[in-house]
Design an enzyme around this catalytic site. Structure first.
Site, PDB file in Angstrom:
ATOM      1  N   ARG A 180      -8.547  -5.387  -8.573  1.00 44.48           N
ATOM      2  CA  ARG A 180      -8.007  -6.752  -8.486  1.00 44.48           C
ATOM      3  C   ARG A 180      -7.948  -7.222  -7.030  1.00 44.48           C
ATOM      4  O   ARG A 180      -8.018  -8.408  -6.757  1.00 44.48           O
ATOM      5  CB  ARG A 180      -6.631  -6.801  -9.180  1.00 44.48           C
ATOM      6  CG  ARG A 180      -5.596  -5.898  -8.551  1.00 44.48           C
ATOM      7  CD  ARG A 180      -4.423  -5.606  -9.486  1.00 44.48           C
ATOM      8  NE  ARG A 180      -4.747  -4.559 -10.463  1.00 44.48           N
ATOM      9  CZ  ARG A 180      -3.911  -4.135 -11.404  1.00 44.48           C
ATOM     10  NH1 ARG A 180      -2.713  -4.673 -11.516  1.00 44.48           N
ATOM     11  NH2 ARG A 180      -4.278  -3.189 -12.252  1.00 44.48           N
ATOM     12  N   LYS A 205      -6.140   9.706  -7.416  1.00 46.98           N
ATOM     13  CA  LYS A 205      -6.259  10.022  -8.837  1.00 46.98           C
ATOM     14  C   LYS A 205      -6.242  11.535  -9.049  1.00 46.98           C
ATOM     15  O   LYS A 205      -6.597  12.284  -8.137  1.00 46.98           O
ATOM     16  CB  LYS A 205      -7.604   9.502  -9.374  1.00 46.98           C
ATOM     17  CG  LYS A 205      -7.706   8.009  -9.505  1.00 46.98           C
ATOM     18  CD  LYS A 205      -9.075   7.603 -10.042  1.00 46.98           C
ATOM     19  CE  LYS A 205      -9.188   6.106 -10.214  1.00 46.98           C
ATOM     20  NZ  LYS A 205      -8.271   5.534 -11.211  1.00 46.98           N
TER      21      LYS A 205
END
Ligand code: BES
Ligand code: MN
Ligand code: ZN
Length: 484
Positions: A342, A268
């Site tokens: 996920r 990120k």
């Protein structure tokens, strides 16, 4: 903090013994039944331009003549709903924030129900919370130590019930805030497991903690792929509350427990990356809900599953393009290591099958796209089950913890196709919260299921940076609705 109920007539509020008296008014004029001494104070203030019947307005007086309480706060609500009441109370508590009142009595000029009482407790608890764990220099909690809700005889039963539920929810919210606020080097997967164990001891819950070896043996290849970049040991927490017969199918809650999300090799940008310590907000809210349920002891069975690990880049980290085999047997091409939520949830969702659940709800700070779609007010709700959606909307209203249903149509599944595995872990940029939900859906065919994306609601950024404890209220009300 101590919460009490006291029966009192609106016509005699000025006789209430307390350090401060808060009176919430609604509408555009005073209730004729309101205590004449307080009514004349308010009328004079309105005439002088010091107060108006407008939501958000407050009036403060020190040692008002004819009023027994040393302080009087009048706050205007934009209606008689629990939501309007909560807002007005928050404003009134703001006025008292730095003052010396320890015992506050609270009344409204209309009939109070359980939702109002619950809102009073959660608002007071929220206003009082201060994070201190790694900041010993933080200001001490305010003076407020006792809140007495004044209500009519006829409302006492409902108000008492609301106070009780409010105390449980507030304890859960506070725990969730406390866990999520702790930095990544304090709140590790092992720390979350310890906290779950402590909670289990307090409420007689069954707690199991699986570690890497167990998870390897079971075959959670997707969860392992996320954890493998970090030296911090992963934990898979299983907590069980038994409030009904053994054969009653449980509600299963699954919470995303990424204690720090750097993105991994798909790293990120640095700006605001510190906020990724909140990426275990789903886990925190599940633990908080478990605490509330542990206190309220409803007749139902509840299982909480928390896959917890860090998502870091390193020489052992998963690389973009790696293919892993999930517990379900389905293979996943990890195209972006930052879509890690996920990947840990899918294995937990498969693990949930072994409990033969009545329904499964997962809670996760899953996508930035959900923040783009809904901002910071509503959590995203994804489910193909209309009955569950209705129950969530109901719970949201009761708890004043809103969520908004998002689409989950088959068409969005297309985006997950991969040439190298049964699915990729990301789709195109557009509709990112929905493709994330579609990914999870592929693991939930064997039971009723809903997914909450709390990326926009679990914490606040900016000057007020900190965890909100949401959606503990929503989840607690939803779970309570499943009781026999
Ligand atoms: N934890 C983040 C989601 C997130 C980001 C929550 C910002 C709140 C604020 C999640 O693991 C993530 O990184 N998601 C990616 C998915 C993308 C790579 C498909 C995202 O939202 O950018
Ligand atoms: Mn991520
Ligand atoms: Zn994440």
């Amino acid at each position: 903090m101590d919460f009490r109920l006291q029966k009192a007539a609106v016509s005699a509020l000025a006789d209430t013994a307390a350090d401060a008296l808060i009176v919430i008014v609604a509408g555009d004029k005073l209730d004729p039944a309101l205590d004449a001494r307080i009514a004349s104070i308010v009328t004079e203030a309105v005439d002088a331009g010091d107060f108006a019947f407008k939501a958000g307005r407050t009036l403060y007086l020190h040692r008002p003549a004819g009023v027994k309480a040393a302080r009087l706060v009048v706050a205007a609500a934009g209606g008689e709903s629990a939501k309007a009441f909560r807002k007005a109370l928050a404003a009134a508590l703001g006025v008292l924030k730095d003052l010396g009142a320890r015992h506050v009595a609270l009344a409204a000029t209309w009939s109070l129900g359980d939702a109002h009482a619950e809102a009073a407790v959660t608002a007071a608890s929220e206003a009082r919370y201060i994070y201190r764990h790694t900041k010993p220099s933080a200001p001490k909690e305010g003076a407020l130590a006792k809140l007495t809700v004044l209500c009519a005889d006829a409302d006492a039963k409902a108000v008492r019930k609301g106070l009780e539920r409010g105390e449980a929810v507030a304890a859960g919210v506070t725990l969730a805030r406390e866990l999520a606020n702790r930095p990544g080097n304090h709140c590790t997967p092992s720390y979350l497991a310890e906290q779950a164990r402590a909670l289990g001891k307090k409420h007689g819950l069954k707690i199991e903690v699986l570690d890497r070896k167990d998870v390897e043996k079971i075959g959670m290849g997707s969860f392992l792929a996320v954890a493998q970049g970090s030296h911090e040991p992963l934990k898979f927490i299983v907590a069980q509350y038994r409030g009904a017969a053994k054969d009653v199918a449980p509600v299963v809650l699954v919470g995303k427990g990424i204690t720090f999300d750097s993105g991994g090799i798909s790293i990120k940008p640095s700006a605001e990356m510190d906020e990724m310590k909140f990426d275990m907000g789903g886990a925190a809210s599940v633990i908080g809900t478990l605490r509330a349920i542990g206190e309220l002891k409803p007749r139902l069975n509840l299982v909480c599953l928390i896959p917890a690990c860090e998502n870091l880049p390193s020489g052992t980290a998963t690389k973009p393009g790696d293919v892993v085999t999930s517990l379900s047997g389905q293979t996943i091409e990890i195209l972006n290591t930052d879509a890690e939520g996920r990947l840990i949830l899918c294995d937990a969702l498969t693990y949930a099958e072994r409990f033969k659940p009545a329904m499964v709800v997962d809670v996760a700070t899953l996508t930035g796209a959900c923040v783009v779609a809904l901002g910071h007010h509503h959590s995203g709700l994804f489910t193909a089950d209309d009955a569950m959606a209705t129950q969530f909307q109901q719970a949201a209203q009761e708890a004043l913890d809103p969520c908004w249903r998002m689409p989950l149509d088959e068409e969005y599944d297309e985006a997950l196709k991969s040439n190298f595995a049964d699915m990729g872990n990301v789709g195109p940029r557009g509709g990112g919260a929905i493709t994330a939900a579609m990914f999870l859906r592929r693991y939930t065919g064997k039971y009723r299921w809903a997914h909450l994306d709390i990326a926009g609601t679990a914490w606040k950024g900016g000057a007020a940076k900190g965890a909100t404890g949401r959606p503990v209220g929503l989840l607690t009300h939803f779970v309570l609705a499943q009781a026999a």
